[in-house]
Scaffold this motif. Structure first.
Motif: not given
Lengths: 927, 176, 415
Positions: A296-297, A260-263, A290-292, A301-302
């Motif tokens: 992203a969360a 998920s690093e790129p996200h 387009d990552v909101t 998982g953060l």
């Protein structure tokens, strides 16, 4: 051979060699004369320091060795070295084991049938040349594959490959940082690993890069960590899927789902692009995925709160730095992560400042697994003639699916250059042993403009050659006119490069810094936009997954032969010997696994059976195995960058029902509220003393140590330094399982902070009122006038009362007279006794160093200066967390630290009054 | 009756002889043990300190160059011997032996006369620099035809002198 | 510690020293044998007097005392031998000249003890004052033994020259295991010899009935102490320092053991067989044993005390820091440096006045007074000039050192 070398060798061969060979009682009555006096400046019986460079990993830290009677006995960092600044890591400390290892290759070997037999160098050269001719005749290409090569050897290798008509493959290095280099090439036209200056950043966000373990230059990063630690208002976030030592030392560790690093970075870039120092072209921003925040969360998982706080921290900062690498770039989205991080660095203004493209880390000649795959293809198609593999272990590192060992058979002659029989050399036809870097001349250029010296400190122990000499000899025998040996070649090279003064300083100090011109760093916005347009974010990995982590103890596996590194436990799990898989407490409960239960891990066709160690703080669904502990590389390579995959999906877990004894050295992962590392609110209990004995007096010195827990990263370099300096025996797994480890200094991890860990180095506290002293029936443990708690070995009868009465459990008992297999016995420090069976031993505050410093001071007729006595642990500490000095001197550093309000003593309430003060991370009442 | 008495007397005599025989045996063992570490071992080359140190009055540090600089006094390298013996007394049998060693490039294996146990860390330098004359511990080497150990080299002996001179008596001074 | 520039610990070698050293063991033998028998006899007598029945045993006690206890002649003899021993040490081993306290410490208890014992003998003959008599006897014995203990310890010191310089600051060093062993050996031999004397007494008694008790007492005592002696002897040898040991010491010890075995067999015979036995040969053997014992000591002493081991004893407590040397005033710096070079290198082979390996410099240097350059050239590359001397080697000297040493030579050599 010049006069000096001649005298060198003569004195060595005749005098000391025989002298130190004395072992039995009878032999000790022999006194063997030198033929010629030792070289000027060499005094038999006194220490001599030789500066050089550590070659245990690619970082190229400065390393000097102490010679006693011409044998290196201890490695230390070179102060002021541009890479390491005096520190040396656990692997560097252990590198002397490589030199003296009993199983080192001792001469050229040839495979005949299934067996290797010793041959002469002449025969080896002849066979290689014959095979080269044959390959040339049959139209096959001969290939040279080397590990990372820098400095003069890289140039010589190029020339030699051209002269011998060899195809020189890009160098093989598992941690090749290919994604970073590709991204930087795309973004800025600089296909390099930049030099990161994390200490300049007030807000640091590291993603995956294991700065303190293996990432590019860990000792340098540890020093930068120490530089950061002293300053207020600095914050360090570290995001990673597992739990690493780097994460443990960050201010805030963000456990994120791998992939998920790129996200995360895309969201951050969108969020920060507006307020950045340098603005990105609108087209580039528009091309961003387009990552909101919520997307992203959910991908990482953060929590959104955590992400917002990170973004706010970075945007508020004066000098923010986002750094990615390591595990974050070793996956399917690795290149995307590196690209996005590069853009973030650019827009946050870090590029050109804390991301330095002037003195880049030298990975110019390094390829990736893709090159290895290409080689595998060539081998498969039968295009390869003679294959040379030097200083690399591709069989171990290539993905199992490639069957690299099998494909190697496609070469007509396989020639391996190395120092131990590793997976690759075992597949070779001809094995050429390489000299250790302490036995040969050479230089390295780990970072542009920094050249480190490799200088022989000892004559080759075995019939080995340096790689340069082998290449030159091959060329000479194939009819070319080559000048002399590699040493002469090098000196010619250096003389051409440096004036006399610089050359002198290079040889004396062990390094030289050359001026480097700054390259223009301009953003290739069009290229970036094009890349972003083509970018499709792949979904992150799903648990359960396997994270293959690098190892602080054995890097990518190359330090596996060094047993010292097995005796020193892994910092986080405190497992010393053997392999294990770390799993989270949740998973352990779910699978009903207890520690040491065996677990079968399988992904596709690959499987491994490993005992379980529960790692507190590890997210559920993540299993972690250190790469060096696996028998082969389970993953593949990222097809775009060629980096080895660091996290693997589709993991199946299965309990085998068996148990394996795992030596876990920590008695407990919790302090059980005893305040060993007090939380700031911990109150110091007062102790009232009543005694009929006269008080100790310390008329001259009172030695004391201060250990700054804010600086301790738990890396274990101190423990390794202690082993080597003090002849601490390496005992082996069997003794470790019985709790009979011998280390005088251990680092205890305590997992009392939720999700985090605190480290505390524990060594003899040299108590003012030592509980061990009054219980000794023979006065072997006593308090000396300099405040040391001394153990007189020749007096000790081994009742072990002292150990039972020690609240810190730092005394070690010799259950055996530990053997030092030859030639490891050469490594023993003659300045202190080797303990035999039935003796209690413990930290002495490096009394031999205290005595040496006092001796020197006495020669000059002055008192010992502050900082003149440096214990082995303090010297090696990359962050300078350990400070040693005289408490009687109120202006000494240690005396000032002891007066600091952060200072406390462990178990002060027992009234032992230790001479070791710890400095807690935060002041009482703060935070 | 009479036989019994006779037998008893014989037994008593045998016991006496046995007792003294045992004492003789112990004496022999003791003698053998003590002679194994002779105070004046035979050296491969009969080097006379009497000539060099007494007649020629060479200072100790002329040959034992490191005594005031290192923990070890150092047995001189053969090159030191040859500096003079290339031209002096070349025909003496012992000097010929020496030359033989040099020509064969073979070090001389001297027998150690003064040996301290491994757990003692003695330093010549500190003693020499404190003004302790070499002879205080080595005796009048200049008077020795063959070098011999004249001091006991025991801890009691060391400590007594340390006490008398006010030198440190902390265990860690020598044992570490 | 040095007197008149000569080391206190140096060995004077007058011709009669050898004579003195051979007389000393004889005196020692006489003194210890006589003193031993006396102390042993007195002990036996006092024991009989205190624990025995008056009618049966006191007579024997008186008889023993009559034989062994000091009359004026004996007192004079023992006093004289003691003084002779001390004087012998004083002149034979001058470094360890017995100090005033040592003289007083050995002679006073000896004489006082002897006086008390003769008083005891008189009291016993008069049969008066039992408690007073007993304490008088016991005190006498104790004082005599103290004196011999001190003498034994003193002789123990003679094999440990390394202790001499430290005796003054650490008087406790007088005590040693070696000295104690020697004293124990002395005690064993004394009591065994006393036993022999008691047997002799029994032989001289007219009635055979009376003779049985003394013979049993004497025989038992002699045998017991004879048996105790070998371990003590071995302990003593074990404690001898390495330098005191030699083949001769071991041989003498073996001879002494053989002699002791013969003696023990004789004594056992005297104890077991009831018929009369001539005791005089036994006494003679004892005397021989005493002589051997003194000789072991003598040999050890001679081994330990040669010139080499005595050397350097002065240096133990004196310090001569190297920094003391100061250049003589009025010397040119080059000459000062030249002197240093000369002492370090040239002095190996050259002196100014006499021939050593090379010629006396006073004879050869003046030639160069006119031409110092030639001197420097010679030092730089020596050539053989005089066939009477070996060739001078080429020395590793720097140009500055050659300059300096040439300046020094020209300055120092006789005109």
């Amino acid at each position: 051979m010049d006069r000096r070398t001649f005298l060198h060798m003569l004195g060595l061969v005749t005098g000391t060699a025989a002298l130190s060979a004395c072992s039995s009682e009878k032999e000790q009555n022999r006194l063997i004369s030198y033929l010629v006096p030792p070289e000027e400046g060499v005094i038999p019986g006194e220490a001599l320091w030789h500066p050089g460079t550590c070659t245990e990993c690619p970082a190229g830290c400065g390393m000097q060795v102490r010679l006693r009677d011409r044998w290196p006995v201890k490695a230390e960092g070179v102060p002021d070295h541009p890479v390491s600044a005096g520190g040396l890591c656990v692997r560097g400390q252990a590198s002397l084991w490589r030199l003296y290892h009993p199983q080192r290759l001792k001469g050229p070997l040839l495979r005949e049938g299934g067996e290797f037999r010793a041959i002469s160098w002449d025969e080896a050269y002849a066979r290689i040349l014959a095979a080269l001719d044959e390959a040339r005749g049959t139209g096959r290409r001969s290939i040279y594959l080397a590990g990372r090569t820098t400095g003069s050897l890289a140039a010589l290798l190029g020339e030699s490959c051209a002269a011998l008509e060899l195809e020189r493959l890009p160098e093989f290095e598992l941690f090749c940082h290919a994604a970073l280099r590709q991204a930087n090439a795309l973004l800025f036209g600089q296909g390099e690993v930049p030099h990161y200056r994390t200490d300049q950043a007030d807000a640091l966000f590291t993603l995956g890069a294991d700065l303190l373990e293996t990432f590019v230059t860990p000792v340098d990063f540890a020093r930068q960590f120490a530089n950061r630690a002293g300053r207020p208002g600095r914050r360090w976030w570290h995001a990673e899927p597992h739990f690493s030592l780097t994460g443990a030392n960050a201010d805030l560790r963000l456990p994120l789902r791998p992939g998920s690093e790129p996200h995360l970075l895309a969201w951050l870039l969108r969020r920060l692009a507006d307020g950045g120092r340098r603005s990105l072209p609108a087209a580039t921003v528009a091309a961003l995925p387009d990552v909101t925040l919520s997307a992203a969360a959910s991908a990482t998982g953060l929590s959104p709160g955590e992400l917002e706080e990170l973004a706010a921290g970075l945007s508020r900062a004066q000098e923010p730095l986002v750094l990615t690498g390591g595990g974050a770039t070793g996956g399917e989205g690795g290149l995307a992560a590196a690209m996005l991080a590069g853009l973030l660095q650019w827009t946050l203004g870090a590029t050109g400042k804390s991301v330095d493209f002037t003195r880049t880390e030298n990975y110019a000649g390094v390829g990736s697994l893709l090159d290895l795959e290409r080689l595998a293809g060539q081998l498969e198609r039968g295009e390869a003639g003679v294959l040379f593999v030097a200083r690399a272990n591709p069989v171990f590192h290539a993905p199992v699916a490639w069957n690299f060992a099998g494909r190697l058979r496609g070469a007509t002659l396989r020639v391996g250059l190395g120092d131990f029989f590793d997976e690759t050399l075992r597949e070779m036809d001809l094995v050429l042993p390489l000299s250790h870097s302490l036995e040969s001349w050479g230089d390295v250029e780990p970072r542009r403009g920094v050249r480190g010296l490799i200088r022989p400190a000892v004559l080759p122990l075995h019939d080995t050659r340096s790689e340069g000499d082998i290449l030159l000899e091959l060329r000479r025998r194939s009819g070319a006119a080559v000048p002399g040996n590699y040493q002469e070649h090098l000196f010619g090279e250096w003389r051409r490069r440096y004036d006399t003064h610089t050359l002198r300083s290079f040889v004396d100090r062990g390094f030289v810094e050359e001026p480097v011109t700054a390259p223009p760093v301009v953003l290739n916005a069009r290229g970036a936009t094009a890349f972003l347009r083509g970018l499709r974010l792949s979904p992150p990995s799903e648990p359960p997954m396997l994270v293959v982590a690098p190892s602080i103890r054995r890097f990518d596996g190359r330090s596996r032969p060094l047993q010292l590194l097995e005796d020193i436990p892994d910092p986080l799990t405190t497992v010393s010997y053997g392999a294990w898989v770390s799993i989270s407490a949740t998973d352990a409960a779910l699978l009903r696994l207890a520690e040491s239960d065996e677990l079968r891990l399988s992904i596709g066709h690959w499987s491994a059976v490993l005992p379980v160690k529960v790692q507190p703080g590890l997210p559920a669904g993540v299993c972690v195995v250190q790469r060096d502990l696996l028998e082969a590389n389970p993953g593949g390579a990222d097809p775009r960058t060629g980096e080895a995959l660091c996290h693997l999906d589709g993991l199946r877990l299965e309990k085998t029902g068996k148990r394996v004894d795992l030596p876990v050295l920590a008695g407990s992962s919790s302090q059980h509220g005893r305040g060993i590392i007090p939380d700031p609110a911990h109150r110091k209990e007062e102790y009232k003393r009543a005694s009929l004995y006269p008080e100790h007096t310390h008329p001259e010195h009172r030695w004391a140590m201060a250990i700054d827990l804010a600086l301790c990263i738990g890396c274990g370099a101190c423990a390794a330094a202690c082993y080597v300096e003090n002849n601490v025996p390496v005992t082996g797994a069997k003794d470790h399982l019985r709790g009979r480890e011998m280390s005088w200094l251990r680092i205890e991890p305590f997992y009392d902070v939720p999700g985090g860990v605190e480290f505390i180095p524990m060594l003899c506290q040299h108590c003012h009122y030592a509980p061990c002293e009054p219980v000794c029936p023979v006065y072997a443990a006593y308090h000396n006038p300099e405040g040391l708690n001394v153990q007189v070995y020749n007096r000790c009868i081994g009742t072990r009362y002292c150990s039972h009465n020690c609240p810190y459990k730092v005394r070690r008992f010799n259950w055996w007279s530990h053997r030092w297999e030859k030639p490891l016995d050469r490594m023993r420090n003659p300045d202190l006794s080797t303990r035999t069976r039935g003796m209690m031993e413990k930290c002495t505050f490096c009394i031999q160093r205290i005595r040496a410093a006092k001796d020197k001071a006495k020669d000059h007729g002055r008192p010992v200066r502050d900082g003149e006595v440096v214990t082995a642990c303090a010297q090696s500490c990359p962050t300078g967390a350990i400070i040693f000095g005289d408490l009687n001197d109120s202006s000494s550093r240690v005396a000032r630290l002891v007066r600091s309000e952060r200072a406390y003593q462990v178990f002060a309430q027992l009234g032992t009054e230790p001479s070791v003060w710890y400095l807690m991370k935060k002041v009482r009442g703060e935070g | 009756m009479r036989g019994d008495k006779w037998r008893m007397r014989l037994l008593a005599r045998l016991a006496l002889v046995g007792w003294f025989g045992l004492a003789l045996l112990v004496l022999a063992v003791l003698a053998r043990h003590r002679e194994q570490a002779p105070v004046a071992p035979v050296q491969p080359i009969d080097f006379p300190h009497t000539v060099h140190a007494d007649r020629l009055k060479l200072a100790c540090t002329f040959c034992h160059t490191f005594a005031d600089r290192s923990s070890r006094a150092g047995v001189p390298p053969l090159a030191t011997c040859m500096a003079c013996h290339r031209s002096i007394a070349v025909e003496r049998p012992e000097v010929r032996k020496l030359r033989g060693h040099v020509e064969r490039r073979e070090p001389v294996v001297w027998q150690r006369v003064h040996r301290l146990p491994d757990h003692v860390h003695f330093t010549h330098k500190r003693h020499v620099r404190a003004g302790v004359d070499c002879s205080a511990c080595h005796g009048a080497v200049a008077k020795m035809e063959r070098t011999k150990r004249v001091r006991p080299l025991t801890m009691g002996w060391c400590v007594t002198c340390h006490r008398a001179r006010g030198a440190p008596t902390d265990c860690a001074t020598c044992h570490r | 510690m040095t007197a008149g520039g000569r080391s206190v610990y140096a060995l004077g070698t007058p011709v009669n020293l050898t004579l003195l050293k051979s007389v000393l063991p004889l005196v020692l033998c006489i003194h210890f044998a006589r003193l031993g028998v006396m102390a042993g006899g007195a002990t036996a007598a006092v024991a009989l007097d205190i624990f025995g029945t008056p009618d049966r045993h006191r007579g024997l006690a008186a008889a023993i005392l009559k034989r062994v206890a000091p009359g004026p002649g004996t007192v004079a003899l023992l006093g004289l031998t003691a003084v002779l021993i001390l004087l012998g040490v004083q002149f034979g081993y001058p470094p360890l000249a017995p100090s005033g306290p040592f003289w007083a410490g050995t002679l006073t208890p000896l004489l006082a003890g002897l006086a008390l014992l003769s008083l005891y003998r008189r009291l016993l003959r008069q049969g008066r004052g039992m408690p007073l008599r007993a304490s008088c006897g016991l005190a006498g014995i104790a004082l005599v033994l103290v004196s011999s203990f001190l003498l034994c310890c003193g002789s123990g010191l003679l094999v440990m020259p390394e202790k001499w310089p430290l005796l003054e600051p650490v008087p406790m060093l007088l005590l040693s295991w070696s000295g104690t062993a020697r004293y124990l050996e002395f005690t064993c031999l004394s009591f065994a010899a006393t036993g022999a004397v008691i047997i002799l007494l029994g032989e001289r008694t007219a009635e055979p009935e009376d003779a049985r008790f003394p013979r049993r007492l004497g025989g038992g005592m002699a045998l017991l102490f004879m048996l105790a002696w070998p371990p003590v002897l071995l302990f003593g040898l074990f404690n001898l320092p390495a330098i005191a040991l030699s083949g001769a010491v071991w041989l003498l010890a073996a001879a002494a053991l053989v002699l002791a075995a013969i003696l023990a067999l004789q004594l056992a015979g005297a104890l077991i067989k009831t018929e009369k036995r001539r005791a005089l040969p036994i006494l003679a053997l004892f005397l021989a044993l005493f002589a051997l014992w003194v000789l072991i000591d003598h040999q050890a002493r001679e081994n330990a005390l040669d010139e080499a081991s005595r050397g350097g004893l002065d240096a133990v407590l004196t310090s001569a820091p190297a920094s003391e040397k100061k250049p003589a005033a009025g010397m040119a710096p080059a000459v000062v440096e030249g002197k240093a070079v000369f002492e370090r290198i040239c002095a190996v082979c050259h002196r100014f006045e006499v021939r050593l390996v090379g010629p006396p410099l006073d004879a050869v240097v003046p030639k160069y007074r006119e031409d110092p350059e030639a001197l420097k050239a010679f030092i730089r590359t020596p050539v053989k000039r005089d066939p009477a001397y070996p060739e001078m080697p080429k020395l590793p000297l720097t140009e500055a050192e050659i300059e300096a040493v040439a300046a020094y030579l020209l300055e120092k050599a006789a005109p």
